[in-house]
Enzyme design. Structure first.
Site, PDB file in Angstrom:
ATOM      1  N   HIS A  32       0.819  -1.223   0.000  1.00 37.40           N
ATOM      2  CA  HIS A  32       0.000   0.000   0.000  1.00 37.40           C
ATOM      3  C   HIS A  32       0.849   1.268   0.000  1.00 37.40           C
ATOM      4  CE1 HIS A  32      -2.913  -2.974   0.833  1.00 37.40           C
ATOM      5  NE2 HIS A  32      -2.981  -2.863   2.141  1.00 37.40           N
ATOM      6  N   HIS A  90      -9.492  -9.705  11.744  1.00 43.59           N
ATOM      7  CA  HIS A  90      -9.410  -8.528  10.881  1.00 43.59           C
ATOM      8  C   HIS A  90      -9.687  -8.982   9.453  1.00 43.59           C
ATOM      9  CE1 HIS A  90      -8.116  -4.878   9.020  1.00 43.59           C
ATOM     10  NE2 HIS A  90      -6.835  -5.162   8.883  1.00 43.59           N
ATOM     11  N   GLU A 120      -9.153  -7.394   6.478  1.00 45.43           N
ATOM     12  CA  GLU A 120      -8.349  -6.946   5.351  1.00 45.43           C
ATOM     13  C   GLU A 120      -7.795  -8.171   4.614  1.00 45.43           C
ATOM     14  OE1 GLU A 120      -5.002  -3.506   4.377  1.00 45.43           O
ATOM     15  OE2 GLU A 120      -5.361  -4.128   6.453  1.00 45.43           O
ATOM     16  N   ASP A 127      -5.109  -9.292   3.351  1.00 45.28           N
ATOM     17  CA  ASP A 127      -3.884 -10.019   3.667  1.00 45.28           C
ATOM     18  C   ASP A 127      -4.093 -11.014   4.803  1.00 45.28           C
ATOM     19  OD1 ASP A 127      -4.237  -7.641   5.145  1.00 45.28           O
ATOM     20  OD2 ASP A 127      -2.143  -7.575   5.736  1.00 45.28           O
ATOM     21  N   HIS A 134      -6.503  -1.305  12.739  1.00 42.51           N
ATOM     22  CA  HIS A 134      -6.661  -0.019  12.083  1.00 42.51           C
ATOM     23  C   HIS A 134      -7.879   0.019  11.175  1.00 42.51           C
ATOM     24  CE1 HIS A 134      -4.623  -1.280   8.135  1.00 42.51           C
ATOM     25  NE2 HIS A 134      -4.623  -2.341   8.915  1.00 42.51           N
ATOM     26  N   ASP A 157      -3.258  -6.692  13.623  1.00 45.21           N
ATOM     27  CA  ASP A 157      -2.312  -5.761  13.017  1.00 45.21           C
ATOM     28  C   ASP A 157      -1.608  -4.854  14.025  1.00 45.21           C
ATOM     29  OD1 ASP A 157      -2.198  -6.494  10.396  1.00 45.21           O
ATOM     30  OD2 ASP A 157      -3.658  -5.057   9.675  1.00 45.21           O
ATOM     31  N   TYR A 162       6.507   0.349  11.007  1.00 47.22           N
ATOM     32  CA  TYR A 162       5.137  -0.151  10.880  1.00 47.22           C
ATOM     33  C   TYR A 162       4.151   0.813  11.546  1.00 47.22           C
ATOM     34  CZ  TYR A 162       1.378  -3.650  10.979  1.00 47.22           C
ATOM     35  OH  TYR A 162       0.188  -4.324  10.810  1.00 47.22           O
ATOM     36  N   HIS A 208       1.719  -9.852  11.555  1.00 42.36           N
ATOM     37  CA  HIS A 208       2.871  -9.596  10.693  1.00 42.36           C
ATOM     38  C   HIS A 208       4.127  -9.636  11.544  1.00 42.36           C
ATOM     39  CE1 HIS A 208       0.565  -8.391   7.149  1.00 42.36           C
ATOM     40  NE2 HIS A 208      -0.102  -7.517   7.869  1.00 42.36           N
TER      41      HIS A 208
END
Length: 400
Positions: free
Chosen positions: A24, A78, A80, A82, A146, A165, A193, A226
């Site tokens: 991103h 989450h 998202e 990924d 987030h 995240d 990050y 991550h």
């Protein structure tokens, strides 16, 4: 990479994305990981999945521990892509009727992303479920950390926080745990990050850290989605997030600039000299066309002084610098003092436009800035040095 048992009957089964270099608009020279976790017991639980193209590797890792059909519960912290991109194939392997736990907003997002007939189970903050073997899962909503759907899952008796995240890093290596890495390198990745993903939500993070502290959770391990798992001392990353969420600044200045024929660069060099003379401990001159916006933002996050320079091009700010300013504005850094500078040929609007951009970000502008036509003369570079000197003194609360 094979599964790793990180605690008794708790496995990290995620994957490494060795080759990703842009996330991103955030540079990821060390790649990243998509961590997923498998709890084996009376009730077998999978927490989070991976990017769609890595799903077969995730299934292979799960199969090294158990048949995917033996998974009883899937948790989506989450939505998202990924972390949820692998869900369709995972749910097909696990069983479409198995419960898929998520937040209320997570249920809405999953329904809109995938339009599958899954058995979605909405949970609220502090809700608990027993998974047998003397173990309990507790869910903690972390809205806008987030995304609106974000939540943590806490394995209560083991003191393991699956933090989605939060507390992570974009880093792929052979290491699994914090005690396998140099701590300064690990914290650098964690800081980058935070600066590029979580900084706009700092006020919410501060509240969350306080709330988690008041809950009295024991934290033996923090497992982000991550990067590296924190097992030696999770307090290190919690303390870092506390500092970063308060946007504490250091005795530090960042001078970012672009240049056409080196005139603005000469001004930047003189300003850097003034900042150093003022006693600023860390001075970072950065050419925006030689540095990635996410690395620039990492340096800016804890800087007190931000100096921005641009020549005028077509009555505007240089485009590469405008890219950085637009990116910075969205991340909402706070507590800065700033000044603009730049060279020009015949119009010279850049400094005025830079002042407007910096003011819109909420930065304090104690100086009007400096603009110089064509190549700076010695006395003009002395003015630039003086600007750096004054800004450096102001940053330290010293008399100008």
């Amino acid at each position: 990479m094979r599964p790793v048992e990180i605690a008794p009957n708790v496995f990290e089964v995620g994957v490494r994305d060795w080759n990703i270099r842009d996330f991103h608009g955030y540079s990821t020279p060390a790649g990243t990981t998509y961590n997923a976790f498998l709890i084996r017991g009376e009730t077998n639980v999978l927490i989070d999945t991976v990017k769609a193209e890595f799903t077969e590797e995730l299934l292979s890792n799960i199969r090294a521990v158990m048949d995917p059909k033996d998974i009883d519960i899937v948790v989506s912290n989450h939505t998202e892509m990924d972390h949820s991109g692998g869900l369709p194939r995972i749910m097909a392997a696990v069983g479409q009727d198995k419960p898929l736990y998520c937040s209320k907003m997570g249920a809405k997002n999953l329904a809109r992303h995938f339009r599958e007939n899954w058995n979605l189970k909405e949970v609220s903050s502090s809700e608990e479920i027993s998974i047998g073997s003397g173990r309990t899962l507790m869910f903690i909503e972390t809205r806008m950390l987030h995304w609106p759907d974000s939540m943590f899952t806490y394995l209560k008796e083991d003191g393991i926080l699956f933090s989605s995240d939060a507390f992570g890093q974009h880093y792929a290596g052979s290491e699994i745990f914090d005690d396998q890495m140099d701590m300064s390198e690990l914290l650098f990745h964690a800081k980058k990050y935070y600066a590029n993903i979580l900084l706009p939500f700092s006020a919410l993070i501060a509240k969350l850290l306080k709330a988690v502290g008041e809950m009295g959770l024991k934290l033996n391990m923090v497992c982000p989605d991550h990067g590296i798992i924190w097992r030696k001392d999770p307090g290190v990353i919690l303390d870092a997030y506390d500092r970063w969420s308060r946007q504490e600044t250091q005795n530090k200045a960042v001078v970012i600039y672009d240049t056409m024929w080196h005139s603005t660069e000469m001004m930047a060099d003189a300003i850097v000299g003034g900042l150093v003379e003022a006693g600023v401990e860390q001075v970072r001159p950065i050419s925006v066309r030689r540095s990635h916006r996410s690395d620039i933002m990492t340096e800016i996050m804890d800087a007190k002084v931000v100096m921005v320079g641009s020549p005028t091009l077509n009555n505007q700010i240089f485009p590469a610098l405008m890219d950085v300013l637009t990116y910075m504005k969205g991340l909402k850094p706070q507590g800065k003092i700033a000044a603009a500078f730049g060279s020009y040929g015949w119009s010279g609007e850049a400094v005025k436009l830079l002042n407007a951009e910096l003011s819109a970000m909420g930065f304090e502008l104690p100086e009007e800035g400096i603009r110089i036509q064509y190549v700076p003369e010695r006395d003009q570079l002395t003015l630039c040095h003086g600007l750096g000197l004054r800004m450096g003194l102001r940053a330290q609360g010293r008399e100008v």
